[in-house]
Design a protein around this motif. Structure first.
Motif, PDB file in Angstrom:
ATOM      1  N   GLY A  29      16.210  -7.810  -3.454  1.00 51.69           N
ATOM      2  CA  GLY A  29      17.484  -7.167  -3.196  1.00 51.69           C
ATOM      3  C   GLY A  29      17.345  -5.935  -2.326  1.00 51.69           C
ATOM      4  N   GLY A  30      16.496  -6.007  -1.301  1.00 45.78           N
ATOM      5  CA  GLY A  30      16.287  -4.859  -0.435  1.00 45.78           C
ATOM      6  C   GLY A  30      15.501  -3.777  -1.146  1.00 45.78           C
ATOM      7  N   TYR A  31      15.750  -2.531  -0.845  1.00 46.21           N
ATOM      8  CA  TYR A  31      14.987  -1.433  -1.438  1.00 46.21           C
ATOM      9  C   TYR A  31      15.565  -0.989  -2.775  1.00 46.21           C
ATOM     10  CZ  TYR A  31      11.782  -0.876   2.364  1.00 46.21           C
ATOM     11  OH  TYR A  31      10.776  -1.081   3.268  1.00 46.21           O
ATOM     12  N   GLN A  32      16.524  -1.710  -3.299  1.00 45.50           N
ATOM     13  CA  GLN A  32      17.028  -1.367  -4.622  1.00 45.50           C
ATOM     14  C   GLN A  32      15.983  -1.638  -5.684  1.00 45.50           C
ATOM     15  OE1 GLN A  32      19.898   0.266  -4.988  1.00 45.50           O
ATOM     16  NE2 GLN A  32      19.986   0.216  -2.771  1.00 45.50           N
ATOM     17  N   LYS A  33      15.076  -2.567  -5.393  1.00 46.54           N
ATOM     18  CA  LYS A  33      14.056  -2.904  -6.375  1.00 46.54           C
ATOM     19  C   LYS A  33      12.760  -3.178  -5.626  1.00 46.54           C
ATOM     20  CE  LYS A  33      14.201  -5.129 -10.870  1.00 46.54           C
ATOM     21  NZ  LYS A  33      14.522  -3.864 -11.538  1.00 46.54           N
ATOM     22  N   VAL A  34      11.902  -2.171  -5.577  1.00 49.54           N
ATOM     23  CA  VAL A  34      10.610  -2.308  -4.901  1.00 49.54           C
ATOM     24  C   VAL A  34       9.510  -1.934  -5.879  1.00 49.54           C
ATOM     25  CG1 VAL A  34      10.873   0.044  -3.948  1.00 49.54           C
ATOM     26  CG2 VAL A  34       9.187  -1.517  -2.970  1.00 49.54           C
ATOM     27  N   THR A  35       8.450  -2.697  -5.863  1.00 47.21           N
ATOM     28  CA  THR A  35       7.300  -2.431  -6.719  1.00 47.21           C
ATOM     29  C   THR A  35       6.050  -2.467  -5.870  1.00 47.21           C
ATOM     30  OG1 THR A  35       8.453  -3.645  -8.466  1.00 47.21           O
ATOM     31  CG2 THR A  35       6.175  -3.049  -8.878  1.00 47.21           C
ATOM     32  N   PHE A  36       5.201  -1.475  -6.062  1.00 45.34           N
ATOM     33  CA  PHE A  36       3.981  -1.361  -5.278  1.00 45.34           C
ATOM     34  C   PHE A  36       2.762  -1.649  -6.134  1.00 45.34           C
ATOM     35  CE2 PHE A  36       5.631   0.528  -1.409  1.00 45.34           C
ATOM     36  CZ  PHE A  36       6.832   1.079  -1.813  1.00 45.34           C
ATOM     37  N   GLY A  37       1.736  -2.198  -5.506  1.00 48.48           N
ATOM     38  CA  GLY A  37       0.450  -2.377  -6.160  1.00 48.48           C
ATOM     39  C   GLY A  37      -0.337  -1.079  -6.147  1.00 48.48           C
ATOM     40  N   THR A  38      -1.394  -1.033  -6.939  1.00 50.50           N
ATOM     41  CA  THR A  38      -2.186   0.184  -7.069  1.00 50.50           C
ATOM     42  C   THR A  38      -3.149   0.373  -5.903  1.00 50.50           C
ATOM     43  OG1 THR A  38      -3.738  -1.038  -8.448  1.00 50.50           O
ATOM     44  CG2 THR A  38      -2.089   0.283  -9.573  1.00 50.50           C
ATOM     45  N   GLY A  39      -3.534  -0.673  -5.241  1.00 48.95           N
ATOM     46  CA  GLY A  39      -4.407  -0.540  -4.078  1.00 48.95           C
ATOM     47  C   GLY A  39      -5.808  -1.056  -4.288  1.00 48.95           C
ATOM     48  N   THR A  40      -6.398  -1.596  -3.238  1.00 41.08           N
ATOM     49  CA  THR A  40      -7.798  -1.993  -3.187  1.00 41.08           C
ATOM     50  C   THR A  40      -8.463  -1.218  -2.078  1.00 41.08           C
ATOM     51  OG1 THR A  40      -7.531  -4.235  -4.044  1.00 41.08           O
ATOM     52  CG2 THR A  40      -9.406  -3.849  -2.612  1.00 41.08           C
ATOM     53  N   LYS A  41      -9.582  -0.598  -2.402  1.00 42.68           N
ATOM     54  CA  LYS A  41     -10.321   0.145  -1.388  1.00 42.68           C
ATOM     55  C   LYS A  41     -11.287  -0.800  -0.698  1.00 42.68           C
ATOM     56  CE  LYS A  41     -13.123   4.310  -0.717  1.00 42.68           C
ATOM     57  NZ  LYS A  41     -13.737   5.490  -1.389  1.00 42.68           N
ATOM     58  N   LEU A  42     -11.134  -0.927   0.603  1.00 43.40           N
ATOM     59  CA  LEU A  42     -12.013  -1.772   1.405  1.00 43.40           C
ATOM     60  C   LEU A  42     -13.073  -0.902   2.063  1.00 43.40           C
ATOM     61  CD1 LEU A  42     -12.725  -4.535   2.672  1.00 43.40           C
ATOM     62  CD2 LEU A  42     -11.157  -3.963   4.530  1.00 43.40           C
ATOM     63  N   GLN A  43     -14.323  -1.200   1.781  1.00 43.71           N
ATOM     64  CA  GLN A  43     -15.442  -0.484   2.400  1.00 43.71           C
ATOM     65  C   GLN A  43     -16.180  -1.443   3.324  1.00 43.71           C
ATOM     66  OE1 GLN A  43     -17.506   0.798  -1.189  1.00 43.71           O
ATOM     67  NE2 GLN A  43     -16.659   2.853  -0.985  1.00 43.71           N
ATOM     68  N   VAL A  44     -16.293  -1.077   4.581  1.00 48.71           N
ATOM     69  CA  VAL A  44     -16.975  -1.920   5.553  1.00 48.71           C
ATOM     70  C   VAL A  44     -18.380  -1.379   5.765  1.00 48.71           C
ATOM     71  CG1 VAL A  44     -16.928  -2.879   7.878  1.00 48.71           C
ATOM     72  CG2 VAL A  44     -14.784  -2.457   6.643  1.00 48.71           C
ATOM     73  N   ILE A  45     -19.350  -2.221   5.544  1.00 51.15           N
ATOM     74  CA  ILE A  45     -20.747  -1.822   5.674  1.00 51.15           C
ATOM     75  C   ILE A  45     -21.223  -2.140   7.092  1.00 51.15           C
ATOM     76  CG2 ILE A  45     -23.077  -2.149   4.738  1.00 51.15           C
ATOM     77  CD1 ILE A  45     -21.612  -3.270   2.205  1.00 51.15           C
ATOM     78  N   PRO A  46     -21.664  -1.119   7.836  1.00 47.17           N
ATOM     79  CA  PRO A  46     -22.069  -1.359   9.235  1.00 47.17           C
ATOM     80  C   PRO A  46     -23.312  -2.242   9.322  1.00 47.17           C
ATOM     81  CG  PRO A  46     -21.749   0.980   8.794  1.00 47.17           C
ATOM     82  CD  PRO A  46     -21.726   0.280   7.468  1.00 47.17           C
TER      83      PRO A  46
END
Lengths: 112, 112
Positions: B95-112
């Motif tokens: 329903g647009g921005y009336q109901k938005v839920t966010f995830g907590t996040g995943t940290k991506l680490q790139v190893i050279p």
């Protein structure tokens, strides 16, 4: 740069202080948003303004008081905050409510 | 309760390999999803979105897959680069921005 600026970038305040966070967007957008981002917690939508009118107040305590004098500026007035209010406060704007949002860099707030 | 969450808090990937970040959502009414990238000291940045009438969408080096049956979406990054190191989180909208839920996040680490 996203075209959304926030000041200050860092703020330390006591529980009895009154301070304000400022957000400015240079994108000609009509909608602006305040979010709270706490460590290890999802982003929380706080307030939404569309054409300067508040359209969403996501059960935010009254110690947070938003102000939107025009479509380019958004303030968050803070008073008698609690230590658990320490977080990164993000401002965002979008062309219209529901379209892609552009975020500012945030204000890192610490309440002592 | 309603939630949008990520399976893994941290993901380490060798430079050049492909990365897959997952997200599960619980609200079957969610009809629009966005993946965000947040680098240290910056606000979230839109990466790619997908609507519920699609099951796949491709961008530049990124692909989002949506499985409505199991309420799961993923972000695939091809040929991961050091500049991809950031926190990635998903957002689900109904329903647009009336109901938005966010995830907590995943940290991506790139190893050279």
């Amino acid at each position: 740069e996203t075209g959304v600026t926030q000041t200050p970038r860092h703020l330390v305040m006591g529980m009895t202080n009154k301070k304000s966070l400022k957000c400015e967007q240079h994108l000609g957008h009509n909608a602006m948003y305040w979010y709270k981002q706490s460590a290890k917690k999802p982003l929380e939508l706080m307030f939404v303004y569309n054409f300067k009118e508040q359209t969403e107040n996501n059960s935010v305590p009254s110690r947070f008081s938003p102000e939107c004098p025009n479509s380019s500026h958004l303030f968050l007035h803070l008073h008698t905050l609690q230590p658990e209010d320490s977080a990164l406060y993000l401002c965002a704007s979008s062309r219209n409510e529901g379209s892609e949002q552009f975020f500012g860099p945030g204000t890192r707030l610490t309440v002592l | 309760g309603e939630s949008v969450g990520l399976h893994l808090p941290t993901l380490s990937v060798q430079e050049g390999d492909n990365s897959i970040i997952n997200c599960a959502y619980s609200n079957s009414a969610s009809d629009y999803f966005i993946w965000y990238k947040q680098e240290s000291g910056k606000g979230p940045q839109f990466i790619i979105d997908i609507r519920s009438n699609m099951d796949k969408r491709q961008g530049q080096r990124v692909t989002v897959l949506l499985n409505k049956t199991v309420k799961h979406l993923s972000l695939q990054i091809a040929a991961t680069q050091p500049g991809d190191s950031a926190v990635y989180f998903c957002a689900g909208f109904s329903g647009g921005y009336q109901k938005v839920t966010f995830g907590t996040g995943t940290k991506l680490q790139v190893i050279p």
